[in-house]
Design an enzyme around this catalytic site. Structure first.
Site, short mmCIF file in Angstrom:
data_model
loop_
_atom_site.label_atom_id
_atom_site.label_comp_id
_atom_site.label_asym_id
_atom_site.label_seq_id
_atom_site.Cartn_x
_atom_site.Cartn_y
_atom_site.Cartn_z
N SER A 183 -0.46 12.44 -8.08
CA SER A 183 -1.03 11.11 -8.30
C SER A 183 -1.93 11.12 -9.54
CB SER A 183 -1.80 10.68 -7.04
OG SER A 183 -2.19 9.34 -7.13
N ASP B 39 6.67 5.85 -1.22
CA ASP B 39 5.30 5.78 -1.72
C ASP B 39 4.84 4.33 -1.72
OD1 ASP B 39 2.91 5.83 -3.21
OD2 ASP B 39 3.61 7.50 -4.43
N HIS C 79 2.87 8.14 -0.10
CA HIS C 79 2.01 8.63 -1.17
C HIS C 79 1.29 9.93 -0.80
CE1 HIS C 79 -0.07 8.32 -4.96
NE2 HIS C 79 -1.21 8.54 -4.35
#
Length: 265
Positions: A138, A213, A243
């Site tokens: 991320s 996600d 995610h």
């Protein structure tokens, strides 16, 4: 709420932010609890985890950059799986303002932190001379991309792993934070990976994309892959990965091991 609050959440009480689980709580014994100074006067907490199986240890150090929630203590199970499956050293670096690290996070500061972690590996006895594999999830993916682009000419970065990262903060905000979509152009935290990633040509890259996600649209990862000019570039999908739990999907660590074996070591 300032956009910086959305990108680097500050809604955790200061006392809670200093509660960082330690590797020993997860059965790891060969580790160091580090404090690494930055050139601009901050102190970064970090864990250096060495391979538990010395017989199968590799001459590789994974520099691990986490996402924007929690701290490095919450990622120890990932580091444990990485050292256990790959036989690599793992340096878990904690950005300024997270966990026990001092300071306040912003793009400039995290850029300094990333370079500090890389330079530590380059200078530290026992790590100096190892191949370096940069791993980012991320926000950590954006941190990784910038770091590798700035350092690829030195030749010691042997590869990069990106998981569920984004094109840029401005393009992420409309999907991740719909109420703030009209403020996106005003955001000073840019993290424009779509512009920086094509500059990387000298390191193999593994893309790990969780197709469920709910924060970073999987299309961001696919577009980054398409923009990537590095060779080889490897695309792997985790069909049920969201995610925060793509790492728990079957084949996740198998894909990493295959990448290390075929392109890094």
């Amino acid at each position: 709420m300032p956009l910086s609050e959305l990108i680097y959440p500050r809604n955790i009480p200061m006392g809670a932010r200093t509660e960082v689980p330690r590797p020993s709580e997860f059965g790891l014994s060969d580790f160091e609890d580090l404090t690494i100074p930055t050139p601009d006067g901050e102190s970064l907490s970090a864990f250096l985890i060495r391979p538990s199986n010395k017989q199968f240890a590799r001459n590789i150090t994974i520099l691990m950059f986490h996402g924007n929630a929690g701290n490095i203590g919450h990622r120890i199970p990932i580091a444990r799986a990485l050292e256990g499956n790959s036989g690599c050293n793992v340096l878990m670096l904690q950005y300024r303002g997270y966990g026990l690290s001092t300071g306040t996070p912003d793009e400039k500061g995290l850029t300094i932190d990333a370079q500090t972690g890389l330079d530590y590996i380059r200078q530290r006895a026992g790590l100096r001379g190892t191949k370096i594999l940069v791993y980012g999830q991320s926000l950590g993916g954006a941190v990784s991309i910038g770091l590798v682009a700035r350092n690829q000419a030195q030749g010691d970065i042997a590869g990069m792993i990106l998981e569920n990262t984004f094109l840029s903060i401005r393009k992420l905000i409309p999907s991740a934070f719909p109420p703030a979509k009209y403020l996106a152009p005003l955001c000073h935290q840019i993290w424009s990976s779509e512009d920086v990633l094509p500059l990387i040509t000298k390191a193999p890259i593994l893309f790990l994309s969780g197709l469920k996600d709910e924060i970073v649209p999987p299309t961001h990862m696919k577009q980054l892959y398409d923009l990537c000019r590095a060779e080889p570039k490897i695309w792997k999908e985790l069909p049920n990965g969201s995610h925060n739990d793509t790492v728990a999907e079957p084949s996740y660590f198998q894909y990493i091991e295959e990448f290390i074996r075929n392109y890094v070591e």
